[in-house]
Design a protein around this motif. Sequence first.
Motif, PDB file in Angstrom:
ATOM      1  N   GLU A  12       0.831  -1.200   0.000  1.00 18.94           N
ATOM      2  CA  GLU A  12       0.000   0.000   0.000  1.00 18.94           C
ATOM      3  C   GLU A  12       0.867   1.252   0.000  1.00 18.94           C
ATOM      4  N   ARG A  13       0.541   2.171  -0.874  1.00 16.62           N
ATOM      5  CA  ARG A  13       1.343   3.389  -1.010  1.00 16.62           C
ATOM      6  C   ARG A  13       1.034   4.374   0.117  1.00 16.62           C
ATOM      7  N   PRO A  14       2.044   5.075   0.636  1.00 19.64           N
ATOM      8  CA  PRO A  14       1.798   6.055   1.698  1.00 19.64           C
ATOM      9  C   PRO A  14       1.045   7.278   1.171  1.00 19.64           C
ATOM     10  N   TRP A  15       0.529   8.081   2.083  1.00 19.39           N
ATOM     11  CA  TRP A  15      -0.348   9.196   1.722  1.00 19.39           C
ATOM     12  C   TRP A  15       0.329  10.229   0.834  1.00 19.39           C
ATOM     13  N   TRP A  16       1.644  10.343   0.948  1.00 18.00           N
ATOM     14  CA  TRP A  16       2.363  11.398   0.238  1.00 18.00           C
ATOM     15  C   TRP A  16       2.821  10.991  -1.159  1.00 18.00           C
ATOM     16  N   PHE A  17       2.612   9.744  -1.539  1.00 16.23           N
ATOM     17  CA  PHE A  17       3.242   9.194  -2.737  1.00 16.23           C
ATOM     18  C   PHE A  17       2.892   9.973  -4.000  1.00 16.23           C
ATOM     19  N   ASP A  18       1.639  10.317  -4.168  1.00 14.58           N
ATOM     20  CA  ASP A  18       1.186  11.080  -5.340  1.00 14.58           C
ATOM     21  C   ASP A  18       0.465  12.354  -4.907  1.00 14.58           C
ATOM     22  N   ALA A  19       0.844  12.900  -3.761  1.00 12.29           N
ATOM     23  CA  ALA A  19       0.136  14.027  -3.177  1.00 12.29           C
ATOM     24  C   ALA A  19       0.279  15.293  -4.016  1.00 12.29           C
ATOM     25  N   VAL A  20      -0.768  16.100  -3.995  1.00 10.28           N
ATOM     26  CA  VAL A  20      -0.725  17.440  -4.567  1.00 10.28           C
ATOM     27  C   VAL A  20      -0.504  18.415  -3.418  1.00 10.28           C
ATOM     28  N   LEU A  53     -10.521  22.980  -4.728  1.00  7.19           N
ATOM     29  CA  LEU A  53      -9.438  22.889  -5.700  1.00  7.19           C
ATOM     30  C   LEU A  53      -8.967  21.447  -5.847  1.00  7.19           C
ATOM     31  N   GLY A  54      -8.914  20.721  -4.742  1.00  9.91           N
ATOM     32  CA  GLY A  54      -8.541  19.321  -4.808  1.00  9.91           C
ATOM     33  C   GLY A  54      -7.121  19.009  -4.399  1.00  9.91           C
ATOM     34  N   VAL A  55      -6.530  19.854  -3.536  1.00  9.23           N
ATOM     35  CA  VAL A  55      -5.165  19.578  -3.077  1.00  9.23           C
ATOM     36  C   VAL A  55      -5.203  18.628  -1.882  1.00  9.23           C
ATOM     37  N   ASP A  56      -4.064  18.008  -1.590  1.00  9.55           N
ATOM     38  CA  ASP A  56      -3.956  17.054  -0.491  1.00  9.55           C
ATOM     39  C   ASP A  56      -3.178  17.600   0.693  1.00  9.55           C
ATOM     40  N   VAL A  57      -2.253  18.519   0.428  1.00 13.25           N
ATOM     41  CA  VAL A  57      -1.301  18.978   1.433  1.00 13.25           C
ATOM     42  C   VAL A  57      -1.176  20.491   1.357  1.00 13.25           C
ATOM     43  N   ILE A  58      -1.196  21.148   2.516  1.00 13.73           N
ATOM     44  CA  ILE A  58      -0.900  22.578   2.606  1.00 13.73           C
ATOM     45  C   ILE A  58       0.529  22.726   3.114  1.00 13.73           C
ATOM     46  N   VAL A  59       1.324  23.526   2.430  1.00 14.34           N
ATOM     47  CA  VAL A  59       2.691  23.817   2.870  1.00 14.34           C
ATOM     48  C   VAL A  59       2.725  25.275   3.304  1.00 14.34           C
ATOM     49  N   LEU A  60       2.967  25.507   4.588  1.00 16.28           N
ATOM     50  CA  LEU A  60       2.953  26.855   5.144  1.00 16.28           C
ATOM     51  C   LEU A  60       4.333  27.482   5.044  1.00 16.28           C
ATOM     52  N   ALA A  61       4.451  28.576   4.317  1.00 20.19           N
ATOM     53  CA  ALA A  61       5.714  29.288   4.171  1.00 20.19           C
ATOM     54  C   ALA A  61       5.612  30.645   4.848  1.00 20.19           C
ATOM     55  N   GLY A  62       6.689  31.032   5.522  1.00 16.16           N
ATOM     56  CA  GLY A  62       6.744  32.365   6.116  1.00 16.16           C
ATOM     57  C   GLY A  62       6.343  32.434   7.571  1.00 16.16           C
ATOM     58  N   ILE A  63       6.209  31.285   8.267  1.00 11.15           N
ATOM     59  CA  ILE A  63       5.868  31.340   9.694  1.00 11.15           C
ATOM     60  C   ILE A  63       6.868  30.566  10.551  1.00 11.15           C
ATOM     61  N   ALA A  64       8.034  30.246   9.981  1.00 15.30           N
ATOM     62  CA  ALA A  64       9.006  29.434  10.721  1.00 15.30           C
ATOM     63  C   ALA A  64       9.438  30.100  12.023  1.00 15.30           C
ATOM     64  N   GLY A  65       9.390  31.428  12.086  1.00 11.17           N
ATOM     65  CA  GLY A  65       9.775  32.126  13.307  1.00 11.17           C
ATOM     66  C   GLY A  65       8.638  32.322  14.289  1.00 11.17           C
ATOM     67  N   SER A  66       7.466  31.768  14.007  1.00 10.44           N
ATOM     68  CA  SER A  66       6.303  31.927  14.870  1.00 10.44           C
ATOM     69  C   SER A  66       6.324  30.922  16.013  1.00 10.44           C
ATOM     70  N   LEU A  85      -6.828  17.161   5.008  1.00  7.80           N
ATOM     71  CA  LEU A  85      -5.661  17.862   4.489  1.00  7.80           C
ATOM     72  C   LEU A  85      -4.478  17.711   5.438  1.00  7.80           C
ATOM     73  N   ARG A  86      -3.319  17.388   4.897  1.00  9.91           N
ATOM     74  CA  ARG A  86      -2.083  17.369   5.675  1.00  9.91           C
ATOM     75  C   ARG A  86      -1.479  18.772   5.671  1.00  9.91           C
ATOM     76  N   VAL A  87      -0.618  19.053   6.660  1.00 10.22           N
ATOM     77  CA  VAL A  87       0.001  20.372   6.787  1.00 10.22           C
ATOM     78  C   VAL A  87       1.501  20.201   6.968  1.00 10.22           C
ATOM     79  N   LEU A  88       2.277  20.799   6.070  1.00  9.38           N
ATOM     80  CA  LEU A  88       3.731  20.823   6.172  1.00  9.38           C
ATOM     81  C   LEU A  88       4.202  22.241   6.469  1.00  9.38           C
TER      82      LEU A  88
END
Length: 353
Positions: A12-20, A53-66, A85-88
């Motif tokens: 079985e393929r992991p959740w990220w294998f073909d993720a958008v 829209l149909g995405v699988d993963v949100i990638v948050l940029a610009g809050i690393a210092g939060s 939805l997954r969050v990176l």
Amino acid sequence: MRQVGTQDYPGERPWWFDAVCYQIDVGAFADADGDGVGDLDGICSRLGYLELLGVDVIVLAGIAGSDPASPSLARLLTEAHDNGLRVLMAMDVDPARADPGPVLRPWLDQGVDGFHLAPRNDPADAVASVVAEYPDRIVIGSGTGSWQLLFGLDLAVAGFSAEPVRKAITTVLDSAGPRPAWAMASRDSTRIRDHAALTPVRAMALVQLALPGAVCLRHGEELGLPGTERIRMPWEGLMRPFGFSTARADWSSIPHDWVHFTVEAQLEDEESTLSLYRHALEMRASHPAFTGDEVEWFGAPEDCFAFRRVGSSLICALNTSAEPVPLPPGEVLLSSRPLVEGELPPGNAAWLV
């Protein structure tokens, strides 16, 4: 042609294998508190759009210092996870200067699903080691490293010419390494906003989404907007800032003609770039043809190519020539622009089965 990154996952393929994956520059996406700067609560208010829209993963940029323990992040993680939805986190961690554990673990402890590291040349295996302590978390990296997904701008660098694009695809799929995460828009790339210039953008979107592996989009890319770092998302209305914020500020940096590129305007237009992305992402997620970890190439006219996902019936055809060309045999699922008398127009791509 062997598809990379599959050998360790025979079952079985992991959740990220073909993720958008959909990277959001947080300060430029949606402003919930009216201070003129996008925030995490603004993203929460737009989760319905991301599902649409149909995405699988949100990638948050610009809050690393939060603060990883902020209530806004906790709310976003809860609501995103509740909606599938997954969050990176997008981070720039340099393990050559410090142990990355104290930086990464607070985010992982809060429930972040992993990290997208900034492009680098050094092997940041210390990051992967920390993430491996947490089940089902991932790293999207570049260069060399023990990543789950390898971020690459090979398609963007190739430009819009069939042979360089084919060579870029072949190089990635023939290399040994993590599974690819195909990207088209980078911080320094630009997109021209008129109708004709969007034609190759739409065609390359279909090429990108037809390939085996994950996909990395940047917010606004699905609208055909430039891929630069601080594009304020135009949501709705006729006046700048088009629903991004209620703040009274100087919004002259937002082009006034973006009134035609808002989410609202494009959702109502079946021929829009947003509608194309929505249809493509829905098909990619649900159509049985989008399987197989290898591609095979067909003969094609000059300045064109066609490949098939091995083990499935999906064919992707691209025409970068100056003339319409016949399509391979099959039923057309989707084309980046309408066909002309059954042929693929210049600057376009199509999916067939």
